[in-house]
Design a protein around this motif. Structure first.
Motif, PDB file in Angstrom:
ATOM      1  N   THR A   1      47.877  35.762  37.879  1.00 30.21           N
ATOM      2  CA  THR A   1      48.247  36.782  36.777  1.00 30.21           C
ATOM      3  C   THR A   1      49.490  36.273  36.053  1.00 30.21           C
ATOM      4  O   THR A   1      50.543  35.573  36.350  1.00 30.21           O
ATOM      5  CB  THR A   1      49.826  37.393  37.306  1.00 30.21           C
TER       6      THR A   1
ATOM      7  N   TYR B   1      42.285  38.429  29.952  1.00 29.73           N
ATOM      8  CA  TYR B   1      42.673  37.942  30.544  1.00 29.73           C
ATOM      9  C   TYR B   1      41.337  38.443  32.327  1.00 29.73           C
ATOM     10  O   TYR B   1      41.896  39.659  32.091  1.00 29.73           O
ATOM     11  CB  TYR B   1      43.244  36.782  31.308  1.00 29.73           C
ATOM     12  N   ALA B   2      40.894  37.644  32.770  1.00 31.54           N
ATOM     13  CA  ALA B   2      39.719  38.476  33.418  1.00 31.54           C
ATOM     14  C   ALA B   2      40.951  37.263  35.190  1.00 31.54           C
ATOM     15  O   ALA B   2      41.132  36.289  34.727  1.00 31.54           O
ATOM     16  CB  ALA B   2      38.562  37.293  33.614  1.00 31.54           C
ATOM     17  N   VAL B   3      40.513  37.723  35.632  1.00 24.90           N
ATOM     18  CA  VAL B   3      40.835  37.518  37.608  1.00 24.90           C
ATOM     19  C   VAL B   3      40.138  37.641  38.281  1.00 24.90           C
ATOM     20  O   VAL B   3      39.914  36.333  39.156  1.00 24.90           O
ATOM     21  CB  VAL B   3      42.538  38.887  37.755  1.00 24.90           C
TER      22      VAL B   3
ATOM     23  N   GLY C   1      41.545  42.125  35.233  1.00 20.63           N
ATOM     24  CA  GLY C   1      42.316  41.693  34.277  1.00 20.63           C
ATOM     25  C   GLY C   1      43.930  42.280  33.762  1.00 20.63           C
ATOM     26  O   GLY C   1      43.574  43.659  34.409  1.00 20.63           O
TER      27      GLY C   1
ATOM     28  N   SER D   1      38.032  34.125  30.124  1.00 25.48           N
ATOM     29  CA  SER D   1      38.806  33.745  29.804  1.00 25.48           C
ATOM     30  C   SER D   1      38.974  32.861  28.475  1.00 25.48           C
ATOM     31  O   SER D   1      39.155  31.548  28.924  1.00 25.48           O
ATOM     32  CB  SER D   1      40.941  33.869  30.071  1.00 25.48           C
TER      33      SER D   1
END
Length: 368
Positions: free
Chosen positions: A20, A65-67, A77, A350
């Motif tokens: 994060t 953004y991707a998680v 994200g 991202s």
């Protein structure tokens, strides 16, 4: 993702699929994707690796953004923030974006993982001193008090609690599992943490083998482990004094990083129950970091050939642990992360620009 559960973004070696990030200045939007395919001539400043032609780069008009990504192609994200706004989490699939609610109107939702059934775990970080665990299911936020989730697989939620000890006072992690109504201690050594969980109900993480070690030296006294059906298996090291887990697939294969007996660098590794721990292929002076692994054994991460961990790194894919990775196609002169891959080969990541982050994916090309 951490005994104190901080939420930071780092470059280079410390790449994790569960992250994060801090505030960034941009607004969220959803539109049709823009497809950009980089050829093998676009090796940017990293000239020691070829660019793979098996994936195509897709930049989506989502300011975030991707998680993580699941096998249904759902990506979770965080949305970028304008000054003074609250952090928001999202689920994205096929151009459709859904915002996930926080526990309270004042809360800030931060996601960590999604399972194949679409359940999402993370935290409400309205109070940075006391974040609260959250499970999102069917669009609703459920409070998971007493711990912070890191991963979910087929409903099995792995997370961490904290334990304050002393004197001298410092914080130890506590590896835990959500059993449906409460957190249960995994009975790993004190100072342990969970990192990932798979669809078979296994959990991987890092445990402290010397609980007397204070915070500055804790990494030298840690080992990666796998928890399965109540038993804990230590994964060993690449010859050095420590190892740490990053992700696992549904076969129980674990990727992570370890020290070696002759080098102070952190080397990426693959561990399997049958073959044990082995290093991923690197050039002699290269730095690499593993971020995620799918059931086919494909690993995504980052790579730098310039001899030190602070040099620029680029998104790569290992299709075999014994072969050097390949660069993923991407625009030149950009900061790009590849953080997660599903069993269909879809890679989520991202791109970081002056205006903030933007969601990107790499789609596998049809077999020729």
């Amino acid at each position: 993702m951490h005994p104190t559960i901080t939420f930071l973004r780092t470059r280079g070696l410390a790449v994790s699929k569960r992250r994060t990030f801090a505030r960034v200045l941009a607004a969220a939007a959803v539109a049709l994707p823009v497809v950009l395919v980089a050829g093998t001539s676009e090796a940017r400043t990293l000239d020691c690796l070829p660019v793979t032609d098996d994936w195509e780069y897709v930049e989506h008009d989502v300011a975030g953004y991707a998680v993580d990504v699941n096998n249904a192609g759902q990506i979770v994200g965080g949305l970028a923030q304008e000054p003074g706004s609250r952090r928001q989490a999202f689920v994205w699939q096929n151009g459709n974006l859904t915002r996930l609610p926080a526990l309270t109107p004042q809360g800030e939702a931060a996601v960590r993982a999604i399972d194949d059934q679409g359940r999402v775990v993370g935290s409400d970080v309205y109070s940075y001193l006391t974040p609260e665990g959250v499970l999102w299911e069917n669009g609703r936020a459920r409070h998971l008090p007493g711990g912070l989730p890191n991963a979910i697989g087929k409903g099995v939620i792995a997370g961490n609690g904290v334990e304050k000890v002393g004197p001298p006072a410092y914080v130890l992690g506590k590896a835990m599992r959500w059993t449906g109504s409460a957190w249960t201690d995994l009975n790993v050594t004190r100072g342990s943490e969970t990192i990932d969980a798979n669809e078979a109900g296994q959990i991987t993480g890092t445990h402290k083998i010397d609980t007397s070690a204070p915070h500055p030296t804790r990494q030298l006294a840690e080992r990666a482990y796998v928890w399965s059906a109540g038993s804990v298996r230590e994964l060993g090291t690449l010859g050095g004094g420590w190892s740490s887990a990053k992700a696992m697939n549904d076969l129980g294969h674990v990727i992570g990083h370890s020290g070696t007996a002759t080098d102070h660098r952190a080397f990426p590794f693959l561990w399997t129950p049958s073959a044990g721990i082995k290093p991923l292929a690197l050039d002699d002076i290269a730095f690499g970091a593993a971020a995620d692994i799918n059931d086919a054994g494909t690993i995504v991460g980052s790579y730098s050939c310039q001899g030190h961990s602070s040099s620029p790194s680029f998104p790569v894919v290992w299709t075999s642990p014994d072969a050097l990775p390949l660069l993923l196609p991407a625009p030149s002169a950009t900061l790009i992360d590849a953080v997660a891959i599903n069993d269909n080969g879809l890679i989520a990541g991202s791109v970081w620009t002056a205006s903030g982050p933007r969601l990107v994916t790499w789609r596998p090309k049809p077999a020729r």
